[in-house]
Structures are given as C-alpha cells and as structure tokens.
Motif scaffolding. Structure first.
Motif, PDB file in Angstrom:
ATOM      1  N   GLY A 436       0.787  -1.406  -0.067  1.00 13.28           N
ATOM      2  CA  GLY A 436       0.017  -0.064  -0.080  1.00 13.28           C
ATOM      3  C   GLY A 436       0.812   1.292   0.038  1.00 13.28           C
ATOM      4  N   ALA A 437       1.892   1.296   0.965  1.00 14.73           N
ATOM      5  CA  ALA A 437       2.745   2.431   0.930  1.00 14.73           C
ATOM      6  C   ALA A 437       3.352   2.687  -0.472  1.00 14.73           C
ATOM      7  N   ALA A 438       4.040   1.448  -0.955  1.00 12.83           N
ATOM      8  CA  ALA A 438       4.807   1.770  -2.153  1.00 12.83           C
ATOM      9  C   ALA A 438       3.660   2.429  -3.424  1.00 12.83           C
ATOM     10  N   ARG A 439       2.377   1.858  -3.358  1.00 11.70           N
ATOM     11  CA  ARG A 439       1.755   2.649  -4.524  1.00 11.70           C
ATOM     12  C   ARG A 439       1.228   4.001  -4.050  1.00 11.70           C
ATOM     13  N   ASP A 440       1.166   4.065  -2.823  1.00  9.77           N
ATOM     14  CA  ASP A 440       0.912   5.607  -2.648  1.00  9.77           C
ATOM     15  C   ASP A 440       2.077   6.414  -3.127  1.00  9.77           C
ATOM     16  N   ALA A 441       3.116   5.891  -2.815  1.00  7.47           N
ATOM     17  CA  ALA A 441       4.290   6.767  -3.318  1.00  7.47           C
ATOM     18  C   ALA A 441       4.386   6.871  -4.880  1.00  7.47           C
ATOM     19  N   GLY A 442       3.784   6.112  -5.655  1.00 10.77           N
ATOM     20  CA  GLY A 442       3.742   6.259  -7.132  1.00 10.77           C
ATOM     21  C   GLY A 442       4.560   5.099  -7.753  1.00 10.77           C
ATOM     22  N   LEU A 443       5.020   4.125  -7.020  1.00 11.91           N
ATOM     23  CA  LEU A 443       5.626   3.068  -7.431  1.00 11.91           C
ATOM     24  C   LEU A 443       4.877   1.965  -8.130  1.00 11.91           C
ATOM     25  N   ARG A 444       5.499   1.449  -8.947  1.00  6.08           N
ATOM     26  CA  ARG A 444       4.582   0.168  -9.599  1.00  6.08           C
ATOM     27  C   ARG A 444       4.698  -1.090  -9.124  1.00  6.08           C
ATOM     28  N   ALA A 445       3.658  -1.374  -8.020  1.00  7.13           N
ATOM     29  CA  ALA A 445       3.796  -2.471  -6.947  1.00  7.13           C
ATOM     30  C   ALA A 445       2.923  -3.379  -7.272  1.00  7.13           C
ATOM     31  N   LEU A 446       2.860  -4.632  -6.895  1.00  8.79           N
ATOM     32  CA  LEU A 446       2.154  -5.889  -7.279  1.00  8.79           C
ATOM     33  C   LEU A 446       2.149  -6.851  -6.334  1.00  8.79           C
ATOM     34  N   ALA A 447       1.356  -7.561  -5.740  1.00  4.82           N
ATOM     35  CA  ALA A 447       1.507  -8.847  -4.793  1.00  4.82           C
ATOM     36  C   ALA A 447       0.702  -9.863  -5.269  1.00  4.82           C
ATOM     37  N   LEU A 492       7.346  -3.419 -13.425  1.00  2.00           N
ATOM     38  CA  LEU A 492       7.036  -3.171 -11.989  1.00  2.00           C
ATOM     39  C   LEU A 492       8.358  -2.915 -11.413  1.00  2.00           C
ATOM     40  N   ASP A 493       8.111  -2.134 -10.421  1.00  2.25           N
ATOM     41  CA  ASP A 493       9.213  -1.514  -9.467  1.00  2.25           C
ATOM     42  C   ASP A 493       9.141  -2.582  -8.218  1.00  2.25           C
ATOM     43  N   GLU A 513      12.982 -14.129 -14.077  1.00  5.15           N
ATOM     44  CA  GLU A 513      13.609 -13.611 -15.242  1.00  5.15           C
ATOM     45  C   GLU A 513      12.389 -12.667 -15.877  1.00  5.15           C
ATOM     46  N   SER A 514      11.316 -12.376 -15.412  1.00  8.48           N
ATOM     47  CA  SER A 514      10.365 -11.537 -16.092  1.00  8.48           C
ATOM     48  C   SER A 514      10.445 -10.074 -15.138  1.00  8.48           C
ATOM     49  N   LEU A 515      11.317 -10.067 -14.279  1.00 11.63           N
ATOM     50  CA  LEU A 515      11.582  -8.696 -13.446  1.00 11.63           C
ATOM     51  C   LEU A 515      12.738  -7.852 -14.148  1.00 11.63           C
ATOM     52  N   PRO A 516      12.366  -6.525 -14.388  1.00  9.32           N
ATOM     53  CA  PRO A 516      13.443  -5.744 -15.006  1.00  9.32           C
ATOM     54  C   PRO A 516      14.755  -5.480 -14.044  1.00  9.32           C
ATOM     55  N   ASP A 517      15.645  -5.070 -14.596  1.00 10.51           N
ATOM     56  CA  ASP A 517      16.771  -4.716 -13.768  1.00 10.51           C
ATOM     57  C   ASP A 517      16.203  -3.395 -12.842  1.00 10.51           C
ATOM     58  N   GLY A 518      16.930  -3.546 -11.372  1.00 15.44           N
ATOM     59  CA  GLY A 518      16.604  -2.701 -10.359  1.00 15.44           C
ATOM     60  C   GLY A 518      15.402  -2.874  -9.750  1.00 15.44           C
ATOM     61  N   ALA A 519      14.288  -3.845 -10.525  1.00 11.99           N
ATOM     62  CA  ALA A 519      13.216  -3.961  -9.451  1.00 11.99           C
ATOM     63  C   ALA A 519      13.550  -4.769  -8.208  1.00 11.99           C
ATOM     64  N   ARG A 520      12.669  -4.581  -7.172  1.00 15.32           N
ATOM     65  CA  ARG A 520      12.749  -5.232  -6.053  1.00 15.32           C
ATOM     66  C   ARG A 520      11.821  -6.502  -6.053  1.00 15.32           C
ATOM     67  N   LEU A 521      12.097  -7.672  -5.435  1.00 16.26           N
ATOM     68  CA  LEU A 521      11.303  -8.727  -4.906  1.00 16.26           C
ATOM     69  C   LEU A 521      11.484  -9.189  -3.702  1.00 16.26           C
TER      70      LEU A 521
END
Length: 783
Positions: A436-447, A492-493, A513-521
């Motif tokens: 929730g906080a990541a999405r509020d900050a404008g980051l592209r986040a998914l669970a 996604l971020d 392998e589907s995550l971009p460089d710099g993304a967080r997992l």
C-alpha cells in the motif's frame, strides 16, 4: 482444548491396514513380467510409486496433491503426484484450440520460458560447472560432461564409485536483516533483456494430426496396448510418434501413467525375441522415467547412487551404463556440486603443483529442471547485484509512511533487490502495508498469491485497499498484473510473493526472469508449511543460502489455533486453552466412525455451535484413498449435503468441487450445470467450463481435500481427519499446514493416537534433492 464425548454408534468395520509404499528397498523387481492392461482403468498408475522407488534407493519423496485423476497408491500424500502428471498431460492434450483456457495459457507461457532457457543454454561456451577445480573421479566426470556436450559418449568409469551424500542445511532466519555477499557474477543484463518473452503468451501449438494419432493407435494395437492411449502418446511424442514407438517401444514410458512393467509387455509384443532387460533403449527410457517420478516427488535432481540403485530395482542389468547412455543421448544432464558448508573457505592446494581433491556429489537431472534452476539462480544474482543507488531517494517516502516490522521490511527493500520475509499468517499484514505504501508513493507495485483465496484475503487488508493484488498463475498467464515492456519484462518496481514456499522452481524462474533490472522482489511466507507441489524447494533453499536480507516477522498468529500451530512449528503439540471451543478433539475408534463424526461436525455441530455455514468448513485428510480418504469422505458428505444421481460424470449442480487444471493448482468451486460444452463451474466467482473429456482428470468433489490441495487458503472452520491408517503419511509440516487452515474453529477427528504427537516431534519435512542453494553459494577464487 476440549474433547467431545465418543459416540456409541457403531458405523462400520475397522480401518484396513495402510498399504506399504511400492518400490521400497528390497522390493521384488517387476520389470520382467506384466503387460499393458487391456482397459484404460488398469493402465492408470500413480507416479508417486516411482518416486517412492527412487526414495527407497536413498531419497525421500514428498507427494504433490493437487491433481484430480485416478491413482493406485491411495493412502499416501504421494497419490497426488500422478494426478499432477495427468493434469499436465491433459492440458497439453487440449492445446491448439482457438480460445485458450487459463490453464492452457499458463502452460503456453511456461513453454515459451523453457524455450528461452534452452536458447540461453545453447549460447554457453562450456559445460555448466559448480564447485572447484577437481581431480581424480571428479575430473573424469567433468571430462564426461564436456564429451556429452561435444556429442561423444561419457567414459565408462564415470559412475564407478558413489558420491558422498550432501548434508541437509536449513538454518533458521535471524530476527533482523542480514545481508550477504553477492552470490555469483550477474549475467550481462542486455542479452537477458532481449531474450525475455513477449507480453502475451504465444498461442499453443496445434495438437497432433489425425494421421499421427491413427498411426500411433495401430502400433498400440499391435503391442496389445489400449488404443485409447493414441491421443496421449501422440501429444507426448509428437509427429512421427508411430514410427518412434515401433523403433523404440519403451518410449511409451513418456506417456503419463504408463509404468515400466507395462512398457515391457508392449515391447515384448512388438519385438519378440529381440526384447530383453539388457536392451540399451530400455535402460535409457527407465532412467528418464525415474527422473520424472522424482520430479513429481519434488526433486529437481537425483544423486547418482540413488538413481543407479533405483534402476537396479527395476531390473536394469547395468545401471551405470544406462545412465551414461541417457547422458550421451542428451536425455539428462550430469552435475557435480562441492559439499562445503556455505561460506566455508576454499580448500588449500596440497603443494604448488597439485590441488587437494574436494568432496563432491554427482547429480543427474532432466534438462528442464536443471536449466530452470540455473535460470533462477542467474535471475536472483541479477536482482541481488542490481544497482540500488536510487534506493534512499525513491524509497524514503515508503519507509517514512510505515512503522514497526513493515518499516523494517521497507528499509531492507530500499537497499536490496531481493528480500526474504518469514512469519505466520498474521505476518502478511507487513508486506500488505509495504504494498500500500509503495503504491501511494507512485511506485509500480504488485503482490501475487498462490491461490485466489489468498489473493482475496490479502486484498481485504486495509493497507492494500483491494488494489495491486493477483495470483502467480494469473500473472504468468498474462491475465492479471501489469503489462510488459518491449523486452518482455514486467512493468514493475516491486513484486511481493507472500506464498513463496509454494513456488516450484519453474514458476519461480519465470517470475524472476520477468522482472526488470533494478526491480525489488520480496519473497515471503511461512517456512513451516508444506513445500510446493512441483519440483524444488525454492524458499527453503534461499533461506539456507543466506544470500540476501532476511526479515523475521514478530507478529504472532492470534487465538488458541494460532498458539497451537505455533507450538507445532517448533515440534511441540501443546494443549491450549480454548474457552470458546476454538479447538476440539474428537476421538474415534476406526475409519467408519471417523467418516460418521466428520459428516456430523460439518452438517450439524459446527454450524450450530459457531454459526459457520456448511460452505465455510473444509475437511482435510492425508490422502485420497483409504476408508477415510477424500473419496470416502466426499461420498458421505455429498449424500448428506447434496444428494443426487451424479448425472454429469458423478456430479450434480450444487456439488462442492476441487478443480485442478494444472499441476499444483487446485481451485475450490461449485458445480453450476452441465451441457454439450462440458461441466460448468464457479471458481472464486469466475465461470469455468471443463470439457467433457477432461472432467474425470481435472475435477473432484471438494468438501474434503488433502493438505497440499488446501495450502494457500483458509476457511472459517476446519475439520482435520486423522484415521489410524494415516500414521505413515503424517509429518510436522503436514500437521502444521492442516491445523492452520481454520480461522475460527478447528476440530481434529483423532484416530491416529500416538502417531500425531510423534509426527509433530520427530518427523520433519521430507528432504528434496535440489541444486539452488549450491548455485547461490558465494564462489571462491578457485571456482
């Protein structure tokens, strides 16, 4: 805990003894006799048996419930392995239709990913190596690997001596984040970006032509096999399947459900006097079959001594030669892994000219699982080594918006590409707050969760506000989540997987392998739960490798059920205070009484005492077969709750079902109707149509489930049935998983007596042979 009084009603005969697992050490060999059954019913065989045979040679198997087909080893959790195989085959059989189902789309996406992995493998200059510079037998083995890749046959002495077993390492995560050194050099990012699949999964290839199916059926008829196998064999073997079967009858083992003794009978009918156990084709095919059965039991590879011992049990005269033949033909890959503890210093040279030989284990693996683990390790290394200079600025608003454990998790995510989060069901509130906080900050986040129920429960938590939540299967199939960029990477971020223990190695590789460089997992979950239904133990291997920060939640699961389950997690079966009868023990004498009391609890006691409707209660039992397995319980519950003639393949409108369209995926639902299209279901509020020919393989009645089918979901009430013949199937992870499925109430129908506390105290998770922890190990200068 409170105890209900025993019933005085006699409901049936005593519980029959649990059948022993086939293929145990010393079991008589069946390879020399037995042909294919003349009917399809006798042909269906449990893949878990083969896994048990491999286990008997040195490995322990764990079944993967989640399918909906028939099996023969009915009283063990391994029965689901065959069902998973049948579901996979059935999905492949239905390929090529104009409109893809969710399962077919997911399988197509997995096929694209496997092709990408194969391209990466082909581009590598040398063999896959793990460990250090070696000498002696190990050096001979590496030479054999290079010979295989060059097209030559391995040296005959490669498997002359067994390797030492690898120690099991599963250290407990610490309470705070502990960052480790980068695990291995990250691959060049640009080539990886170019090789990622496109946003939409590719259309499934067309199925086999009618001409191919007819040719296969003619060969099957000549060999005395059911002609109904023609479609399955054509799908498994591809175009030219008829000629291939005629030239090598043991290729029939590639058809799910066929066993070696049945393939032997087919081969004798076709080859006559030329057929014999010493045939190189037989040894090669049985080798691959055993590796497939091991995968159904959760292994991504087998140690060479375990594999050769299992081959000997199957009547292969020269197991070493059979393994070498499979390697030479590219049917399998060979690896050797050093046995040092993670982080141990490299062995010092004995002198200036010769290095000391280091202990290794020799592993044999099918290419698809070996390359999935390699791809997963490369992808994780890329995330771990990705630049994080933007972390402080980008993630500062997220950290500032959170407190407690959620803030600790956010701080770890700000500085690292991969973070592990452990805890019980209550701990899911922390990644939900981060989302929730990541999405509020404008980051592209998914669970993404393992099940639709898990997705809905996570979406119901206030921090998420119902947004940015999906399922793993939906994301991989392109049905949920964001789109992909031009390189095929998810836009996604941050990706959070709260059910990481249920990730198999192939799904995990596709996600990473589907995550971009710099993304967080963020991979989170409860390490005490049952592992994935598919091969691998991804989350446990990552915890053991300690290659990234690990955050242990301090949020306990509430109430008497939470207290009981927490004790089970550390090996203690405690009596807890349950003033509201949140936990009830119902002692029974035999399986008949267990079925009777279970029906009584679901239909009467739980609704009356706790206000939980019938559809809010789940019944969990160790296996599908037996006098108190899912079949018997579902039959009794249907008779009481929704009686009917079973006009549609045994189903009636209103029946609760378990729909399993792919291995390891079980969707609870209800039957709506049936027509010419097939059986119409409602699963998690979504309509599903199961073709008539797939109903038997994909759909079961679902009032009663196994623990593997129930993992990832929770119900208001749970009734766990432990008949006396289930003692061999019990383990601490099984009990932990089953007892934790009820939110408000848990009834334990207890007929296992002392086997229950013994399982909790003494029987941990069954080991799986995997390579991921070794691949993630920091490399020494000599590696």
């Amino acid at each position: 805990m409170s105890t209900e009084p025993e019933t005085t009603e006699e409901t049936g005969p005593g519980t029959p003894e649990m059948p022993e697992a086939q293929g145990a050490p010393g079991a008589p060999d069946e390879a020399a006799g037995g042909g294919l059954a003349a009917d399809e019913g006798r042909l269906a065989a449990d893949g878990g048996d083969g896994a048990a045979e491999v286990s008997g040679a040195g490995e322990t198997s764990e079944g993967a419930d989640g399918g909906a087909g028939e099996e023969t080893a009915e009283s063990t959790e391994g029965a689901g392995s065959a069902e998973a195989a049948e579901a996979a085959e059935a999905a492949a059989d239905g390929a090529g239709k104009p409109e893809l189902s969710e399962a077919a789309a997911e399988l197509a996406a997995q096929r694209v990913e496997r092709e990408r992995i194969e391209r990466r493998k082909a581009e590598r200059d040398g063999p896959v190596e793990s460990g250090a510079k070696l000498s002696g037998k190990a050096a001979d083995l590496l030479a054999a690997v290079r010979a295989v890749e060059a097209g030559a046959k391995p040296a005959s002495a490669v498997f002359a001596a067994p390797s030492r077993p690898a120690p099991e390492r599963t250290p407990e995560p610490g309470p705070a984040a502990t960052a480790a050194a980068p695990v291995r050099p990250a691959p060049e990012p640009e080539p990886v970006r170019q090789e990622r699949p496109a946003a939409a999964p590719a259309p499934a290839p067309a199925g086999p032509s009618p001409r191919t199916v007819d040719a296969v059926r003619r060969v099957l008829a000549e060999g005395g096999a059911p002609e109904a196998l023609g479609q399955q064999a054509a799908v498994a073997l591809g175009e030219g399947a008829g000629e291939l079967l005629r030239a090598d009858p043991w290729q029939l083992l590639r058809v799910p459900g066929v066993r070696p003794e049945q393939a032997d009978g087919f081969a004798r009918a076709l080859l006559g006097a030329e057929c014999g156990p010493q045939d190189e084709r037989r040894g090669r095919a049985v080798t691959v079959w055993l590796l497939e059965q091991a995968a159904l039991a959760g292994h991504t590879a087998l140690e060479a001594p375990a594999l050769t011992a299992a081959l000997a049990q199957r009547g292969v005269p020269d197991p070493d030669e059979a393994v070498q033949s499979a390697l030479a033909e590219g049917e399998a890959l060979v690896f050797e892994d050093a046995l040092e503890e993670p982080g141990a210093p490299a062995a010092q040279p004995a002198d200036d000219e010769e290095e000391a030989e280091r202990p290794v284990r020799v592993l044999i693996a099918l290419e698809r699982y070996a390359m999935a683990e390699e791809s997963l390790a490369d992808g994780l290394a890329r995330l771990i080594n990705s630049p994080s200079q933007d972390g402080e600025e980008t993630w500062a608003p997220v950290v500032a918006a959170l407190s407690g454990g959620a803030a600790e998790l956010a701080r770890a995510v700000a500085g690292h590409g991969l973070v592990l989060h452990t805890g019980g069901d209550a701990s899911r509130a922390e990644p939900a707050a981060l989302l929730g906080a990541a999405r509020d900050a404008g980051l592209r986040a998914l669970a993404v969760c393992h099940t639709a129920d898990g997705r809905d429960r996570l979406a119901a938590l206030p921090p998420t506000r119902g947004a940015g939540v999906g399922t793993v299967a939906g994301l991989l199939a392109g049905a949920e989540g964001p789109g992909r960029d031009g390189d095929g990477a998810l836009e996604l971020d941050l990706l959070i997987v709260p059910d990481a223990p249920q990730l198999d190695v192939e799904s995990a590789a596709m996600l990473v392998e589907s995550l971009p460089d710099g993304a967080r997992l963020v991979l989170g979950g409860d390490p005490a739960l049952l592992w994935s239904a598919g091969p691998g133990r991804v989350f446990a291997d990552l915890l053991a490798a300690r290659a990234c920060p690990q955050i242990a939640s301090r949020l306990p699961d509430p109430g008497p059920i939470g207290e009981l389950v927490s004790g089970i997690g550390i090996g203690e079966l405690n009596q807890v205070e349950a003033p509201g009868k949140e936990v009830v023990i119902v002692p029974v004498r035999d399986a008949g009484e267990a079925v009777h009391r279970t029906v009584q609890l679901v239909a009467d006691s739980v609704p009356r005492a706790f206000g939980v409707p019938v559809e809010g209660t789940v019944v969990i039992t160790p296996g599908h077969g037996g006098a108190a397995g899912t079949r018997a319980l579902n039959a009794a519950l249907k008779e009481r709750l929704n009686p009917g003639p079973g006009r549609f393949g045994g189903f009636d409108p209103g029946d609760r079902i378990a729909y399993s369209p792919a291995p390891g995926r079980t969707l609870p639902g209800t039957v709506v109707k049936a027509d010419a299209e097939g059986l119409h279901l409602s699963c998690a509020g979504a309509p599903v149509v199961v073709p008539r020919e797939r109903v038997e393989a994909w759909v079961r009645h679902g009032w009663a489930l196994t623990a593997h089918q129930a993992v990832g979901a929770r119900w208001p009430a749970a009734v766990v049935v432990l008949p006396g013949d289930a003692a061999q199937a019990l383990s601490r992870p099984w009990v932990y998983t089953a007892f934790g499925r009820g939110e408000r109430h848990l009834s334990v129908v207890q007929g296992a007596e002392g086997a229950l506390p013994r399982a909790v105290a003494e029987i941990p998770a069954k080991p799986r042979t995997t390579r991921l922890a070794t691949l993630l190990r920091p490399q020494s200068p000599t590696d």
